[in-house]
Design an enzyme around this catalytic site. Structure first.
Site, PDB file in Angstrom:
ATOM      1  N   GLY A 127     -37.266  18.986 -14.162  1.00 19.72           N
ATOM      2  CA  GLY A 127     -35.867  18.718 -14.477  1.00 19.72           C
ATOM      3  C   GLY A 127     -35.593  17.223 -14.611  1.00 19.72           C
ATOM      4  O   GLY A 127     -34.655  16.829 -15.308  1.00 19.72           O
ATOM      5  N   LYS A 135     -17.242  21.339 -20.119  1.00 14.16           N
ATOM      6  CA  LYS A 135     -18.144  21.339 -21.278  1.00 14.16           C
ATOM      7  C   LYS A 135     -17.628  22.161 -22.457  1.00 14.16           C
ATOM      8  O   LYS A 135     -17.937  21.852 -23.599  1.00 14.16           O
ATOM      9  CB  LYS A 135     -19.518  21.861 -20.853  1.00 14.16           C
ATOM     10  CG  LYS A 135     -20.308  20.858 -20.020  1.00 14.16           C
ATOM     11  CD  LYS A 135     -21.677  21.405 -19.705  1.00 14.16           C
ATOM     12  CE  LYS A 135     -22.603  20.314 -19.229  1.00 14.16           C
ATOM     13  NZ  LYS A 135     -23.957  20.772 -18.990  1.00 14.16           N
ATOM     14  N   ASN A 186     -22.020  18.152 -23.937  1.00  9.32           N
ATOM     15  CA  ASN A 186     -22.108  17.315 -22.732  1.00  9.32           C
ATOM     16  C   ASN A 186     -21.932  15.837 -23.067  1.00  9.32           C
ATOM     17  O   ASN A 186     -22.085  14.992 -22.201  1.00  9.32           O
ATOM     18  CB  ASN A 186     -23.430  17.553 -21.990  1.00  9.32           C
ATOM     19  CG  ASN A 186     -24.606  16.915 -22.700  1.00  9.32           C
ATOM     20  OD1 ASN A 186     -24.549  16.680 -23.914  1.00  9.32           O
ATOM     21  ND2 ASN A 186     -25.655  16.627 -21.976  1.00  9.32           N
ATOM     22  N   LYS A 246      -1.556  -7.895  -4.022  1.00  7.67           N
ATOM     23  CA  LYS A 246      -2.426  -6.721  -3.849  1.00  7.67           C
ATOM     24  C   LYS A 246      -1.538  -5.484  -3.926  1.00  7.67           C
ATOM     25  O   LYS A 246      -0.651  -5.287  -3.096  1.00  7.67           O
ATOM     26  CB  LYS A 246      -3.148  -6.784  -2.500  1.00  7.67           C
ATOM     27  CG  LYS A 246      -4.096  -5.614  -2.288  1.00  7.67           C
ATOM     28  CD  LYS A 246      -4.761  -5.665  -0.913  1.00  7.67           C
ATOM     29  CE  LYS A 246      -5.737  -4.521  -0.747  1.00  7.67           C
ATOM     30  NZ  LYS A 246      -6.098  -4.281   0.653  1.00  7.67           N
ATOM     31  N   ASP A 280     -28.305  18.227 -23.614  1.00 18.67           N
ATOM     32  CA  ASP A 280     -29.120  19.080 -22.724  1.00 18.67           C
ATOM     33  C   ASP A 280     -30.127  19.868 -23.566  1.00 18.67           C
ATOM     34  O   ASP A 280     -31.286  20.017 -23.197  1.00 18.67           O
ATOM     35  CB  ASP A 280     -28.237  20.108 -21.993  1.00 18.67           C
ATOM     36  CG  ASP A 280     -27.475  19.486 -20.830  1.00 18.67           C
ATOM     37  OD1 ASP A 280     -27.883  18.414 -20.355  1.00 18.67           O
ATOM     38  OD2 ASP A 280     -26.454  20.076 -20.410  1.00 18.67           O
ATOM     39  N   SER A 329     -22.541  12.763  -8.937  1.00 13.78           N
ATOM     40  CA  SER A 329     -23.231  12.526 -10.208  1.00 13.78           C
ATOM     41  C   SER A 329     -24.162  11.313 -10.146  1.00 13.78           C
ATOM     42  O   SER A 329     -23.782  10.243  -9.657  1.00 13.78           O
ATOM     43  CB  SER A 329     -22.210  12.308 -11.322  1.00 13.78           C
ATOM     44  OG  SER A 329     -22.885  11.975 -12.514  1.00 13.78           O
ATOM     45  N   HIS A 358       0.859  -1.193   0.000  1.00 16.01           N
ATOM     46  CA  HIS A 358       0.000   0.000   0.000  1.00 16.01           C
ATOM     47  C   HIS A 358       0.886   1.230   0.000  1.00 16.01           C
ATOM     48  O   HIS A 358       1.874   1.275   0.732  1.00 16.01           O
ATOM     49  CB  HIS A 358      -0.892   0.031   1.248  1.00 16.01           C
ATOM     50  CG  HIS A 358      -1.920  -1.050   1.259  1.00 16.01           C
ATOM     51  ND1 HIS A 358      -1.641  -2.344   1.631  1.00 16.01           N
ATOM     52  CD2 HIS A 358      -3.229  -1.029   0.916  1.00 16.01           C
ATOM     53  CE1 HIS A 358      -2.744  -3.074   1.513  1.00 16.01           C
ATOM     54  NE2 HIS A 358      -3.721  -2.301   1.086  1.00 16.01           N
TER      55      HIS A 358
END
Ligand code: NAP
Length: 501
Positions: A462, A282, A303, A136, A319, A231, A111
């Protein structure tokens, strides 16, 4: 397979949560013995264990919580092996002092909580020489490209390798490592108790990203944004892939603004098939699109990026399509919302609140559709710039209630969760002949929508726009019609959870 990490200070709680995880369908659970407040009682923890386990006991130098001696720790790990646990996690430096015995599989781990070192392949080779069943290799992503280097090592490994990056920038590698052969990934019991930065929950890993269904052929899509954690796009796109049996996964790529171009170029190595693009990328993304679906160039922002027939990047602004389609259907439910024979928006007076990216996209589409658009915004200079560049009318923010309009569109963030008791337009300014469209979708029933309904106005929410813009992206990504109802149900369910918490 998903390995769920479990850390509790009390044996009783660890045993109870292990049972809960088994009931939820977990197939492998990592018991983090270093979290226990008292010296671990292996017999108690392993008696009637409901799933296979990984036994891990991290020292403080490895960011663990072990507070007893090192000899005691190694004795514990040996005892776990003698007890026949399924896996034991051994850090690289102790792998040589703890011998293989019985059927217990050895995870040899590394790690790095600071960075993703340059010599990853060399580190992997070292770990692979310590008699592992699984290597790992977990590092920290400082830039998005670190994930790509790490996944490359996983892909080229001759020993089964679980490898991903920690941190906000590395979340997606925890999922994508499956495509490159990782036998499992690590997830947490709950979002409140993550064991490492960027860790996803068991439910997210299984039910949103469908980790176990990912294989070498899985196509990769995602959303590029910064921040990206909030998101809802991964939720609805992955639900759509599952519903249609498409072998694809949709991931959240957090890409800082200044690295956009560089990172997207580097991501080409992973053959990403399409992106949803959101703030703050964007406008920058426009540069990447060799083909721009009209009116993307006019809007000056996109988008969606998807691959064209020759593998080139195509850019679209869904959009705009989605907002216009939602509005058209409210006037003509039977009409074609994308290519209407007679456009119901032609000649309509529209007042748009806000002068940001969404406002620009919707205003551009409406003007092309023949609507008479007026822009108003809290910051007047931004409204003036937008109105001038689109050739439409400007109204003062303080006079917005007096502008005569057929359609009112809220393109500000006012009314969005958690400030759900705010509205950008007073109720007594509403007229029942108006159609009121709020682009805010968390919650769906904003105060503006609720007051407009009360007033007798036609409303468009929306959620309708969000589902349509995602569905259009899905069509660009896959070439199929989108399972719109699945996407809508998934979004509504997610939003109702946002409301409660
Ligand atoms: P943006 O470029 O950041 O613009 C934000 C706009 O909100 C600006 O006009 C800003 O005015 C205004 N604003 C913010 N706080 C305000 C306040 N307290 N009072 C008055 N005005 C305020 O954002 P965007 O990308 O255009 O997105 C705008 C909204 O669209 C988002 O909040 C989101 O809810 C919604 N949206 C919906 C969808 C969908 O599919 N339904 C998709 C994307 C976005 P100033 O210029 O004065 O700061």
């Amino acid at each position: 397979m998903i390995c769920v990490s479990l850390g509790r200070t009390r044996h009783k709680m660890m045993i109870a949560e292990h049972q809960q995880l088994a009931q939820k369908g977990a197939q492998l659970v990592e018991l983090r013995l270093d979290w226990l407040g008292n010296p671990p009682d292996l017999g108690r923890l392993l008696k009637d264990k409901p799933t296979p386990v990984v036994i891990t006991c991290r020292r403080s130098q490895d960011k663990g919580l072990w507070k007893f001696g090192e000899d005691q720790r190694q004795t514990l790990l040996r005892s776990a092996i003698v007890a026949g646990v399924d896996y034991v996690d051994l850090e690289e430096d102790i792998a040589g002092t703890i011998r293989r015995y019985g059927s217990t599989k050895r995870i040899i781990s590394y790690h790095n909580f600071d960075e993703t070192p340059a010599n990853l392949a060399e580190i992997h080779q070292r770990l692979a020489s310590r008699d592992p069943d699984v290597v790992k290799l977990v590092t920290t992503a400082k830039v998005p490209e670190d994930n790509i280097r790490l996944l490359e090592v996983v892909k080229n490994a001759k020993v089964p390798t679980v490898g991903f990056c920690m941190g906000d920038l590395g979340v997606w590698s925890r999922i994508l490592c499956r495509k490159y052969g990782a036998p499992f990934t690590y997830a947490t019991f709950s979002a409140q108790r993550t064991m490492a930065p960027g860790q996803l929950t068991f439910e997210e890993t299984r039910d949103v990203f469908h980790f176990d269904q990912i294989n070498a052929e899985t196509q990769v899509f995602g959303v590029v944004a910064d921040p990206v954690a909030h998101s809802l796009s991964p939720l609805i796109h992955n639900a759509a892939f599952l519903a249609q049996g498409v072998n694809a996964v949709y991931l959240p790529f957090r890409i800082p603004r200044e690295r956009f171009e560089h990172s997207l170029k580097a991501l080409e190595a992973l053959d990403i098939r399409g992106y949803s693009v959101t703030l703050p990328h964007k406008v920058a993304a426009l540069e990447l699109a060799q083909t721009k679906i009209s009116p993307t160039a006019e809007i000056g922002a996109l988008n969606t990026l998807f691959r064209g027939a020759a593998g080139e990047w195509c850019g679209a602004n869904t959009d705009c399509d989605a907002a216009l389609a939602s509005l058209r259907l409210s006037f003509d439910p039977a009409g074609d919302p994308l290519h209407p024979q007679t456009d119901p928006l032609n000649g309509k007076r529209v007042l748009i609140l806000g002068a940001g990216g969404v406002s620009r996209a919707i205003a551009t589409g409406l003007i092309r559709a023949g609507a008479a658009v007026t822009i108003t915004n809290r910051t007047k200079s931004k409204a003036a710039d937008l109105a001038q560049s689109l050739g439409c009318v400007l109204a003062g923010w303080e006079n917005r209630g007096a502008v005569g309009t057929d359609i009112l569109i809220n393109c500000t963030s006012v009314g969005m969760h958690p400030k759900v008791d705010e509205t950008p337009f007073q109720q007594h300014w509403l007229d029942e002949a108006m159609t009121v469209f709020d682009t805010v979708y968390t919650p769906e029933r904003t105060l503006l929508i609720a007051q407009a309904r009360e007033r007798g106005c036609k409303v468009v929410t929306g959620v309708d726009m969000f589902v349509r813009q995602a569905a259009r992206q899905y069509e660009y990504f896959t070439g199929r019609s989108a399972p719109v109802e699945v996407m809508r149900d998934t979004l509504k369910k997610a939003i109702s959870v946002v409301k409660v918490t």
